[in-house]
Design a protein around this motif. Structure first.
Motif, PDB file in Angstrom:
ATOM      1  N   UNK A  65       0.863  -1.176   0.000  1.00  0.00           N
ATOM      2  CA  UNK A  65       0.000   0.000   0.000  1.00  0.00           C
ATOM      3  C   UNK A  65       0.904   1.232   0.000  1.00  0.00           C
ATOM      4  N   UNK A  66       0.728   2.099  -0.966  1.00  0.00           N
ATOM      5  CA  UNK A  66       1.614   3.247  -1.137  1.00  0.00           C
ATOM      6  C   UNK A  66       1.346   4.316  -0.087  1.00  0.00           C
ATOM      7  N   UNK A  67       2.348   5.128   0.230  1.00  0.00           N
ATOM      8  CA  UNK A  67       2.132   6.246   1.165  1.00  0.00           C
ATOM      9  C   UNK A  67       0.993   7.138   0.690  1.00  0.00           C
ATOM     10  N   UNK A  68       0.065   7.456   1.598  1.00  0.00           N
ATOM     11  CA  UNK A  68      -1.073   8.304   1.268  1.00  0.00           C
ATOM     12  C   UNK A  68      -2.232   7.577   0.614  1.00  0.00           C
ATOM     13  N   UNK A  69      -2.066   6.278   0.300  1.00  0.00           N
ATOM     14  CA  UNK A  69      -3.135   5.537  -0.391  1.00  0.00           C
ATOM     15  C   UNK A  69      -4.336   5.316   0.528  1.00  0.00           C
ATOM     16  N   UNK A  70      -5.544   5.467  -0.028  1.00  0.00           N
ATOM     17  CA  UNK A  70      -6.774   5.221   0.733  1.00  0.00           C
ATOM     18  C   UNK A  70      -6.916   3.724   0.966  1.00  0.00           C
ATOM     19  N   UNK A  71      -7.237   3.364   2.195  1.00  0.00           N
ATOM     20  CA  UNK A  71      -7.409   1.964   2.563  1.00  0.00           C
ATOM     21  C   UNK A  71      -8.901   1.630   2.549  1.00  0.00           C
ATOM     22  N   UNK A  72      -9.382   1.262   1.388  1.00  0.00           N
ATOM     23  CA  UNK A  72     -10.807   0.976   1.204  1.00  0.00           C
ATOM     24  C   UNK A  72     -11.171  -0.331   1.904  1.00  0.00           C
ATOM     25  N   UNK A  73     -12.265  -0.301   2.665  1.00  0.00           N
ATOM     26  CA  UNK A  73     -12.685  -1.469   3.430  1.00  0.00           C
ATOM     27  C   UNK A  73     -12.938  -2.683   2.540  1.00  0.00           C
ATOM     28  N   UNK A  74     -13.536  -2.462   1.388  1.00  0.00           N
ATOM     29  CA  UNK A  74     -13.847  -3.593   0.504  1.00  0.00           C
ATOM     30  C   UNK A  74     -12.575  -4.307   0.078  1.00  0.00           C
ATOM     31  N   UNK A  75     -11.549  -3.531  -0.246  1.00  0.00           N
ATOM     32  CA  UNK A  75     -10.276  -4.134  -0.665  1.00  0.00           C
ATOM     33  C   UNK A  75      -9.604  -4.852   0.498  1.00  0.00           C
ATOM     34  N   UNK A  76      -9.646  -4.246   1.686  1.00  0.00           N
ATOM     35  CA  UNK A  76      -9.025  -4.869   2.850  1.00  0.00           C
ATOM     36  C   UNK A  76      -9.749  -6.155   3.238  1.00  0.00           C
ATOM     37  N   UNK A  77     -11.075  -6.153   3.166  1.00  0.00           N
ATOM     38  CA  UNK A  77     -11.840  -7.355   3.493  1.00  0.00           C
ATOM     39  C   UNK A  77     -11.472  -8.499   2.556  1.00  0.00           C
ATOM     40  N   UNK A  78     -11.315  -8.186   1.285  1.00  0.00           N
ATOM     41  CA  UNK A  78     -10.976  -9.222   0.312  1.00  0.00           C
ATOM     42  C   UNK A  78      -9.547  -9.735   0.515  1.00  0.00           C
ATOM     43  N   UNK A  79      -8.624  -8.831   0.835  1.00  0.00           N
ATOM     44  CA  UNK A  79      -7.217  -9.228   0.958  1.00  0.00           C
ATOM     45  C   UNK A  79      -6.978 -10.071   2.211  1.00  0.00           C
ATOM     46  N   UNK A  80      -7.592  -9.676   3.325  1.00  0.00           N
ATOM     47  CA  UNK A  80      -7.294 -10.343   4.592  1.00  0.00           C
ATOM     48  C   UNK A  80      -8.388 -11.315   5.031  1.00  0.00           C
ATOM     49  N   UNK A  81      -9.465 -11.385   4.270  1.00  0.00           N
ATOM     50  CA  UNK A  81     -10.529 -12.351   4.512  1.00  0.00           C
ATOM     51  C   UNK A  81     -11.097 -12.234   5.929  1.00  0.00           C
ATOM     52  N   UNK A  82     -11.384 -11.001   6.323  1.00  0.00           N
ATOM     53  CA  UNK A  82     -11.993 -10.744   7.629  1.00  0.00           C
ATOM     54  C   UNK A  82     -13.094  -9.696   7.469  1.00  0.00           C
ATOM     55  N   UNK A  83     -13.882  -9.530   8.525  1.00  0.00           N
ATOM     56  CA  UNK A  83     -14.962  -8.558   8.503  1.00  0.00           C
ATOM     57  C   UNK A  83     -14.505  -7.162   8.903  1.00  0.00           C
ATOM     58  N   UNK A  84     -15.470  -6.255   8.937  1.00  0.00           N
ATOM     59  CA  UNK A  84     -15.172  -4.851   9.227  1.00  0.00           C
ATOM     60  C   UNK A  84     -14.676  -4.677  10.663  1.00  0.00           C
ATOM     61  N   UNK A  85     -15.219  -5.444  11.621  1.00  0.00           N
ATOM     62  CA  UNK A  85     -14.843  -5.294  13.025  1.00  0.00           C
ATOM     63  C   UNK A  85     -13.349  -5.475  13.265  1.00  0.00           C
ATOM     64  N   UNK A  86     -12.766  -6.642  12.884  1.00  0.00           N
ATOM     65  CA  UNK A  86     -11.326  -6.831  13.058  1.00  0.00           C
ATOM     66  C   UNK A  86     -10.487  -5.813  12.279  1.00  0.00           C
ATOM     67  N   UNK A  87     -10.968  -5.399  11.107  1.00  0.00           N
ATOM     68  CA  UNK A  87     -10.239  -4.405  10.330  1.00  0.00           C
ATOM     69  C   UNK A  87     -10.179  -3.062  11.053  1.00  0.00           C
ATOM     70  N   UNK A  88     -11.284  -2.658  11.646  1.00  0.00           N
ATOM     71  CA  UNK A  88     -11.299  -1.377  12.368  1.00  0.00           C
ATOM     72  C   UNK A  88     -10.392  -1.436  13.601  1.00  0.00           C
ATOM     73  N   UNK A  89     -10.392  -2.588  14.274  1.00  0.00           N
ATOM     74  CA  UNK A  89      -9.492  -2.745  15.422  1.00  0.00           C
ATOM     75  C   UNK A  89      -8.037  -2.655  14.972  1.00  0.00           C
ATOM     76  N   UNK A  90      -7.720  -3.305  13.853  1.00  0.00           N
ATOM     77  CA  UNK A  90      -6.351  -3.283  13.344  1.00  0.00           C
ATOM     78  C   UNK A  90      -5.953  -1.877  12.913  1.00  0.00           C
ATOM     79  N   UNK A  91      -6.844  -1.189  12.220  1.00  0.00           N
ATOM     80  CA  UNK A  91      -6.548   0.165  11.758  1.00  0.00           C
ATOM     81  C   UNK A  91      -6.380   1.127  12.939  1.00  0.00           C
ATOM     82  N   UNK A  92      -7.168   0.932  13.983  1.00  0.00           N
ATOM     83  CA  UNK A  92      -7.026   1.770  15.173  1.00  0.00           C
ATOM     84  C   UNK A  92      -5.661   1.571  15.821  1.00  0.00           C
ATOM     85  N   UNK A  93      -5.176   0.322  15.842  1.00  0.00           N
ATOM     86  CA  UNK A  93      -3.852   0.048  16.398  1.00  0.00           C
ATOM     87  C   UNK A  93      -2.759   0.695  15.556  1.00  0.00           C
TER      88      UNK A  93
END
Length: 227
Positions: free
Chosen positions: A26-54
């Protein structure tokens, strides 16, 4: 049980997403779209938000009001601050390690240096493996400092610096002159450490860690200020 699974998913995503950011997927400044992250890491929005918060706490992502998350941008100003601070912290750790390190610390340095040099001729074929061994060498030389707090600060700075270093490495792995000089720096540093030459080792590690920042400045690939 569902809570444990959620925590495990968030923990896994933190590690995977962090590596993707540090290695430049992911390039510097790139938008981290939830749909793309869900597909890449095979998880739901909840774990993704926890990870992004960390990762927000670790300053690897930034949040935009009502617009989600982006990868933390880069700039020459930030790069120089990170590298200069890291060089000073590393020198402090090295000095303490020389004062307090035992025979096991010395043996760890020799083993890590051997593994790194053994792989150096194949670094073009597998730069990530070389980077792993390089990281293990630098971790070994500071391990004797016996300060968990300093080592945690050092870890954070290493990760932030690696974003910049990986940007440069991607297009410059074939510059043999730079890596030949890098190997010689490692050899001189190892010699000074094993001799317990505190002043020389601290001077060498500062110079060694500032070298990539000079190469990055010369490459003209990083914006002057964060945009």
């Amino acid at each position: 049980m569902q809570s444990d699974n959620r925590d495990n998913s968030a923990g896994r995503v933190v590690g995977d997403l962090k590596q993707d950011i540090l290695q430049g997927f992911f390039a510097p400044g790139e938008k981290l779209a939830m749909a793309r992250l869900k597909a890449r890491y095979n998880v739901g929005v909840g774990p993704l938000r926890e990870a992004l918060s960390q990762l927000l706490i670790e300053q690897l992502v930034v949040v935009e009001n009502q617009r989600g998350f982006r990868v933390h941008p880069i700039s020459k100003e930030e790069m120089l601050d990170i590298y200069q601070t890291r060089a000073r912290i590393e020198a402090l750790c090295v000095g303490l390690a020389i004062d307090q390190g035992d025979d096991e610390w010395e043996a760890g340095i020799l083993a890590a240096a051997h593994k790194m040099h053994k792989f150096s001729s194949a670094m073009e074929a597998d730069p990530q493996e070389w980077e792993r061994r390089h990281h293990e060498f630098h971790s070994a030389i500071v391990a004797g400092c016996n300060s968990p707090t300093l080592l945690e600060v050092r870890r954070s700075l290493y990760e932030k610096a690696s974003r910049y270093r990986n940007l440069w490495l991607t297009g410059n792995m074939q510059q043999t002159d730079f890596f030949d000089a890098n190997r010689k720096e490692h050899d001189r540093l190892t010699e000074a450490l094993l001799k317990r030459d505190r002043d020389t080792a601290c001077q060498l590690i500062e110079q060694h860690l500032l070298s990539p920042s000079k190469a990055l400045l010369a490459s003209q690939t990083i914006p002057d200020k964060t945009v």
